[in-house]
Every structure is written in C-alpha cells, then in structure tokens.
Design an enzyme around this catalytic site. Structure first.
Site, mmCIF file in Angstrom:
data_model
loop_
_atom_site.group_PDB
_atom_site.id
_atom_site.type_symbol
_atom_site.label_atom_id
_atom_site.label_comp_id
_atom_site.label_asym_id
_atom_site.label_seq_id
_atom_site.Cartn_x
_atom_site.Cartn_y
_atom_site.Cartn_z
ATOM 1 C CG ASP A 56 -1.921 1.106 1.246
ATOM 2 O OD1 ASP A 56 -1.719 2.110 0.529
ATOM 3 O OD2 ASP A 56 -2.916 0.991 1.990
ATOM 4 C CB SER A 134 -6.834 13.067 -13.311
ATOM 5 O OG SER A 134 -8.106 13.184 -13.909
ATOM 6 C CE1 TYR A 147 -8.944 10.356 -9.398
ATOM 7 C CE2 TYR A 147 -9.820 12.040 -10.877
ATOM 8 C CZ TYR A 147 -9.063 10.906 -10.670
ATOM 9 O OH TYR A 147 -8.403 10.317 -11.726
ATOM 10 C CB VAL A 180 -8.875 6.118 -20.142
ATOM 11 C CG1 VAL A 180 -8.269 4.819 -20.654
ATOM 12 C CG2 VAL A 180 -7.837 7.232 -20.155
#
Length: 252
Positions: A56, A134, A147, A180
C-alpha cells in the site's frame, strides 16, 4: 547495455498494467506494485521479467519495504511511475473528512512517499519519475472535490520534484489522462455521459490505456532526456476546449 528497471504502482490493472506491458516490450524489467494481491499476482503470472510486490503506497513502512525489495532483486532503478490512485466522486457536502483522507492518502501521500524513498536509487542512474494525475487536476468538474484536488496537488508536486531533483539528473514529469475507455468507465458511464464526453473532446472519442502508457514510457526513456517539469495532458484535446464544439461540428 545494462537492462533498465522501472517501478509501476497500481500495476494490477488499467493504465498501470498497460504501461508495464509497454515497458516489457521495450526490454525493461518491471517491479509491479499494487495492494490488491490477488489481481496483482494474476496479472504478473502472465508476464515475464516482472517482480510483483504487494504494498500500500500510502503506508511509509510498506513503501520502504517495496523499494528495498526492488534493490535486492534488481540492484538498480531507472524509473518510477506513480500510477496508484483512488477514484472517488461525490458532492462537497457529502465528502466527510474520512472520505477526503482516503483519497489523499493514496493519490498524493503515496506519490510523495514512493518518490522520496526511490530518490537515492534514481540518483545513481539519473533516472525518471512520472506521476499520473488527471485532467481533473487541470480543470474543475462536479463531484470531484477530493479527487480533483488530489490530482492538482500531484501536478504541483511534480514541478517541485523537477526543480529540486534536477541537479542530480533526475527528471520528473506528469501525465494527465483524459477520459479513458476502461472496463470500469464503460460499465458506469451512461450513454448520455459518453455522448457528452464525445461532444467535448476534439478527437471525438475516449483514449485507451495503451495510449496513455505510450506517453508514460516515452517520458521515462532517453528520448525524453531533456524533458522535465512538464504536465502532459493525454486527453484528445479535452483540456484545451471550451463551449461550442458540438455546434461547430454541426456546421461542417
């Protein structure tokens, strides 16, 4: 010529797995890092020249152990691809602090921890870091408070890395994928959402995982030896456009 070694996080599926395959095609070897043990081992079992590492990236001890495994197994490191990420979408009012932290832990803390731990090895090879952000880090959108903010932080962290690590010959760049065509995206995107994306993207289609991977592998290669501190939107032109594209198409 010494064979080059890359670490790819979030390598069990999607862009990370596609990037791993492209590295292998270019005769690199790859340490595949992911916290999903079952998916990682299944993906790695079909490949030659990889080392699967279950870790992780949001946990400092796990990160240090992963880097040590790479050092013990390969003896060098030429590129780090920070691809692991959590996608979480919801309104600001419904994003409590636990939800916020879950996104930040992986999306920004993981990039910081992996990069810091890998820096000594990358100094030795004058290697490369490629962070995956992103399009949501470049332009705001609904339901992406955690995000989008995390990905904007990745973009700035990349610039910090380029500024500070350049004196060691380490290059740091960032790739910002647009929409995508993944299995997950196609499962959750309604026809209306797909049509809206097509309307907003000059190339009029979703990208593929391999198209994103090609940019990543290029930035890790000697072909990009004088490229650092750059934010590359691999998005079909999505970030560059405003309103009016559907109307323009209707006139042609």
């Amino acid at each position: 010529m010494t064979q080059k070694i890359a670490i790819v996080t979030g390598a069990a599926r999607g862009i990370g797995l596609a990037t791993t395959r492209l590295f292998l095609r270019e005769s690199w070897q790859v340490a595949m890092v992911d916290r999903d043990e079952d998916a990682l081992l299944e993906a790695a079992s079909e490949l030659t020249g990889v080392l699967p590492i279950v870790a992780d990236v949001a946990k400092p001890d796990a990160v240090r152990n992963a880097i040590q495994q790479v050092s013990d197994h390969f003896g060098r490191l030429d590129a780090l691809v920070n691809n692991a990420g959590v996608a979480d979408f919801g309104p600001i009012e419904e994003t409590d602090f636990a939800r916020w932290r879950r996104v930040m832990d992986t999306n920004i803390d993981g990039v910081f921890l992996m990069s810091q731990a890998a820096t000594p090895a990358l100094k030795e090879t004058q290697g490369a870091i490629v962070n995956i952000a992103s399009i949501s880090g470049l332009r705001a959108s609904t339901l992406r408070v955690a995000y989008g903010t995390s990905k904007a932080a990745v973009i700035h962290l990349t610039k910090q890395q380029a500024a500070e690590l350049g004196e060691y010959g380490i290059r740091a760049n960032c790739v910002c994928p647009g929409p995508v065509r993944t299995k997950l995206a196609m499962a959750v995107h309604t026809p209306d959402i797909i049509a809206a994306y097509h309307d907003a993207i000059p190339l009029n289609r979703y990208g593929t995982e391999e198209e994103i991977g090609e940019v990543i592998v290029f930035l890790c290669s000697e072909k990009a030896s004088y490229v650092t501190g750059q934010i590359v939107a691999s998005d079909g032109g999505f970030e560059s456009t405003g309103v009016g594209l559907p109307s323009l198409r209707g006139q042609s």
